[in-house]
Design a protein around this motif. Structure first.
Motif, PDB file in Angstrom:
ATOM      1  N   MET A   1      17.420 -30.256 -16.726  1.00 27.26           N
ATOM      2  CA  MET A   1      17.064 -31.641 -16.520  1.00 27.26           C
ATOM      3  C   MET A   1      18.245 -32.349 -15.853  1.00 27.26           C
ATOM      4  SD  MET A   1      16.291 -34.564 -19.390  1.00 27.26           S
ATOM      5  CE  MET A   1      17.814 -34.364 -20.274  1.00 27.26           C
ATOM      6  N   PRO A   2      18.207 -32.527 -14.552  1.00 24.73           N
ATOM      7  CA  PRO A   2      19.271 -33.277 -13.882  1.00 24.73           C
ATOM      8  C   PRO A   2      19.230 -34.754 -14.266  1.00 24.73           C
ATOM      9  CG  PRO A   2      18.026 -31.948 -12.308  1.00 24.73           C
ATOM     10  CD  PRO A   2      17.275 -31.922 -13.595  1.00 24.73           C
ATOM     11  N   ILE A   3      20.407 -35.295 -14.485  1.00 25.75           N
ATOM     12  CA  ILE A   3      20.558 -36.734 -14.709  1.00 25.75           C
ATOM     13  C   ILE A   3      21.489 -37.244 -13.620  1.00 25.75           C
ATOM     14  CG2 ILE A   3      21.338 -38.552 -16.258  1.00 25.75           C
ATOM     15  CD1 ILE A   3      20.784 -36.606 -18.579  1.00 25.75           C
TER      16      ILE A   3
ATOM     17  N   VAL B   1      15.761 -39.703  -3.529  1.00 29.98           N
ATOM     18  CA  VAL B   1      16.753 -38.903  -4.261  1.00 29.98           C
ATOM     19  C   VAL B   1      16.047 -37.856  -5.120  1.00 29.98           C
ATOM     20  CG1 VAL B   1      18.515 -39.000  -6.073  1.00 29.98           C
ATOM     21  CG2 VAL B   1      18.558 -40.660  -4.212  1.00 29.98           C
ATOM     22  N   THR B   2      14.970 -38.252  -5.769  1.00 29.58           N
ATOM     23  CA  THR B   2      14.202 -37.321  -6.598  1.00 29.58           C
ATOM     24  C   THR B   2      13.685 -36.159  -5.768  1.00 29.58           C
ATOM     25  OG1 THR B   2      13.570 -39.059  -8.156  1.00 29.58           O
ATOM     26  CG2 THR B   2      12.177 -37.095  -8.102  1.00 29.58           C
ATOM     27  N   LYS B   3      13.109 -36.460  -4.621  1.00 28.13           N
ATOM     28  CA  LYS B   3      12.588 -35.398  -3.749  1.00 28.13           C
ATOM     29  C   LYS B   3      13.706 -34.460  -3.286  1.00 28.13           C
ATOM     30  CE  LYS B   3       8.583 -37.888  -1.996  1.00 28.13           C
ATOM     31  NZ  LYS B   3       7.477 -36.974  -2.167  1.00 28.13           N
ATOM     32  N   ALA B   4      14.859 -35.012  -2.927  1.00 27.00           N
ATOM     33  CA  ALA B   4      15.975 -34.186  -2.453  1.00 27.00           C
ATOM     34  C   ALA B   4      16.485 -33.257  -3.553  1.00 27.00           C
ATOM     35  CB  ALA B   4      17.107 -35.069  -1.940  1.00 27.00           C
ATOM     36  N   ILE B   5      16.610 -33.782  -4.756  1.00 29.97           N
ATOM     37  CA  ILE B   5      17.097 -32.950  -5.864  1.00 29.97           C
ATOM     38  C   ILE B   5      16.071 -31.878  -6.201  1.00 29.97           C
ATOM     39  CG2 ILE B   5      17.685 -32.929  -8.323  1.00 29.97           C
ATOM     40  CD1 ILE B   5      18.899 -35.745  -7.828  1.00 29.97           C
ATOM     41  N   SER B   6      14.818 -32.260  -6.238  1.00 29.98           N
ATOM     42  CA  SER B   6      13.766 -31.294  -6.541  1.00 29.98           C
ATOM     43  C   SER B   6      13.766 -30.156  -5.529  1.00 29.98           C
ATOM     44  CB  SER B   6      12.403 -32.000  -6.539  1.00 29.98           C
ATOM     45  OG  SER B   6      11.368 -31.088  -6.786  1.00 29.98           O
TER      46      SER B   6
ATOM     47  N   ASN C   1      16.252 -29.164  -3.388  1.00 27.76           N
ATOM     48  CA  ASN C   1      17.495 -28.408  -3.280  1.00 27.76           C
ATOM     49  C   ASN C   1      17.951 -27.745  -4.569  1.00 27.76           C
ATOM     50  OD1 ASN C   1      18.379 -28.828  -0.405  1.00 27.76           O
ATOM     51  ND2 ASN C   1      17.986 -30.930  -1.042  1.00 27.76           N
ATOM     52  N   ALA C   2      17.474 -28.241  -5.707  1.00 26.85           N
ATOM     53  CA  ALA C   2      17.875 -27.653  -6.989  1.00 26.85           C
ATOM     54  C   ALA C   2      16.709 -26.924  -7.663  1.00 26.85           C
ATOM     55  CB  ALA C   2      18.427 -28.735  -7.924  1.00 26.85           C
ATOM     56  N   ASP C   3      15.564 -26.915  -6.986  1.00 28.04           N
ATOM     57  CA  ASP C   3      14.377 -26.228  -7.508  1.00 28.04           C
ATOM     58  C   ASP C   3      14.029 -26.702  -8.919  1.00 28.04           C
ATOM     59  OD1 ASP C   3      12.209 -24.514  -7.283  1.00 28.04           O
ATOM     60  OD2 ASP C   3      13.308 -22.822  -8.151  1.00 28.04           O
ATOM     61  N   VAL C   4      13.931 -28.025  -9.049  1.00 31.45           N
ATOM     62  CA  VAL C   4      13.605 -28.648 -10.327  1.00 31.45           C
ATOM     63  C   VAL C   4      12.354 -29.500 -10.126  1.00 31.45           C
ATOM     64  CG1 VAL C   4      14.413 -30.281 -12.084  1.00 31.45           C
ATOM     65  CG2 VAL C   4      16.042 -28.741 -10.994  1.00 31.45           C
ATOM     66  N   PRO C   5      11.389 -29.435 -11.039  1.00 37.54           N
ATOM     67  CA  PRO C   5      10.209 -30.294 -10.908  1.00 37.54           C
ATOM     68  C   PRO C   5      10.610 -31.777 -10.953  1.00 37.54           C
ATOM     69  CG  PRO C   5       9.875 -28.646 -12.630  1.00 37.54           C
ATOM     70  CD  PRO C   5      11.313 -28.564 -12.214  1.00 37.54           C
ATOM     71  N   GLU C   6       9.970 -32.578 -10.120  1.00 38.59           N
ATOM     72  CA  GLU C   6      10.318 -34.002 -10.034  1.00 38.59           C
ATOM     73  C   GLU C   6      10.261 -34.703 -11.381  1.00 38.59           C
ATOM     74  OE1 GLU C   6       8.206 -36.080  -6.950  1.00 38.59           O
ATOM     75  OE2 GLU C   6       8.961 -34.741  -5.390  1.00 38.59           O
ATOM     76  N   GLU C   7       9.305 -34.324 -12.216  1.00 38.06           N
ATOM     77  CA  GLU C   7       9.151 -35.009 -13.510  1.00 38.06           C
ATOM     78  C   GLU C   7      10.294 -34.714 -14.476  1.00 38.06           C
ATOM     79  OE1 GLU C   7       6.675 -31.242 -13.544  1.00 38.06           O
ATOM     80  OE2 GLU C   7       6.853 -32.943 -12.185  1.00 38.06           O
ATOM     81  N   ARG C   8      11.173 -33.785 -14.134  1.00 39.45           N
ATOM     82  CA  ARG C   8      12.327 -33.471 -14.992  1.00 39.45           C
ATOM     83  C   ARG C   8      13.606 -34.146 -14.523  1.00 39.45           C
ATOM     84  NH1 ARG C   8      12.142 -29.596 -19.173  1.00 39.45           N
ATOM     85  NH2 ARG C   8      14.312 -29.517 -18.637  1.00 39.45           N
ATOM     86  N   ILE C   9      13.525 -34.911 -13.443  1.00 36.17           N
ATOM     87  CA  ILE C   9      14.711 -35.541 -12.859  1.00 36.17           C
ATOM     88  C   ILE C   9      14.824 -36.979 -13.365  1.00 36.17           C
ATOM     89  CG2 ILE C   9      15.814 -36.255 -10.700  1.00 36.17           C
ATOM     90  CD1 ILE C   9      14.226 -33.844  -9.417  1.00 36.17           C
ATOM     91  N   HIS C  10      15.967 -37.300 -13.915  1.00 40.32           N
ATOM     92  CA  HIS C  10      16.231 -38.637 -14.449  1.00 40.32           C
ATOM     93  C   HIS C  10      17.262 -39.321 -13.555  1.00 40.32           C
ATOM     94  CE1 HIS C  10      14.480 -37.809 -18.565  1.00 40.32           C
ATOM     95  NE2 HIS C  10      14.479 -36.619 -17.970  1.00 40.32           N
TER      96      HIS C  10
END
Length: 62
Positions: free
Chosen positions: A1-3, A24-29, A31-40
């Motif tokens: 869970m990225p914060i 920012v959410t889209k970029a992290i998702s 580049n870090a292969d994380v679902p958008e709903e897990r990004i805070h």
């Protein structure tokens, strides 16, 4: 869970802030292969009286 913490000087509209967190959410998702709903994202808006560059308060700039 990225914060993600983003510090900004006050003055942007809610529309601009919405666009920022969306991008920012889209970029992290992507580049870090994380679902958008897990990004805070935490936005910290500072008053211009509380931020200085080169010895000058942002509130003193024209």
């Amino acid at each position: 869970m990225p914060i993600v913490h983003i510090d900004l000087v006050e003055g942007r509209s809610n529309e601009q802030l919405r666009g920022l967190v969306k991008d920012v959410t889209k970029a992290i998702s992507k580049n870090a292969d994380v679902p958008e709903e897990r990004i805070h994202i935490i936005l910290n808006e500072m008053k211009k009286d509380n931020y200085s560059v080169g010895g000058t308060l942002k509130s003193d700039e024209k």
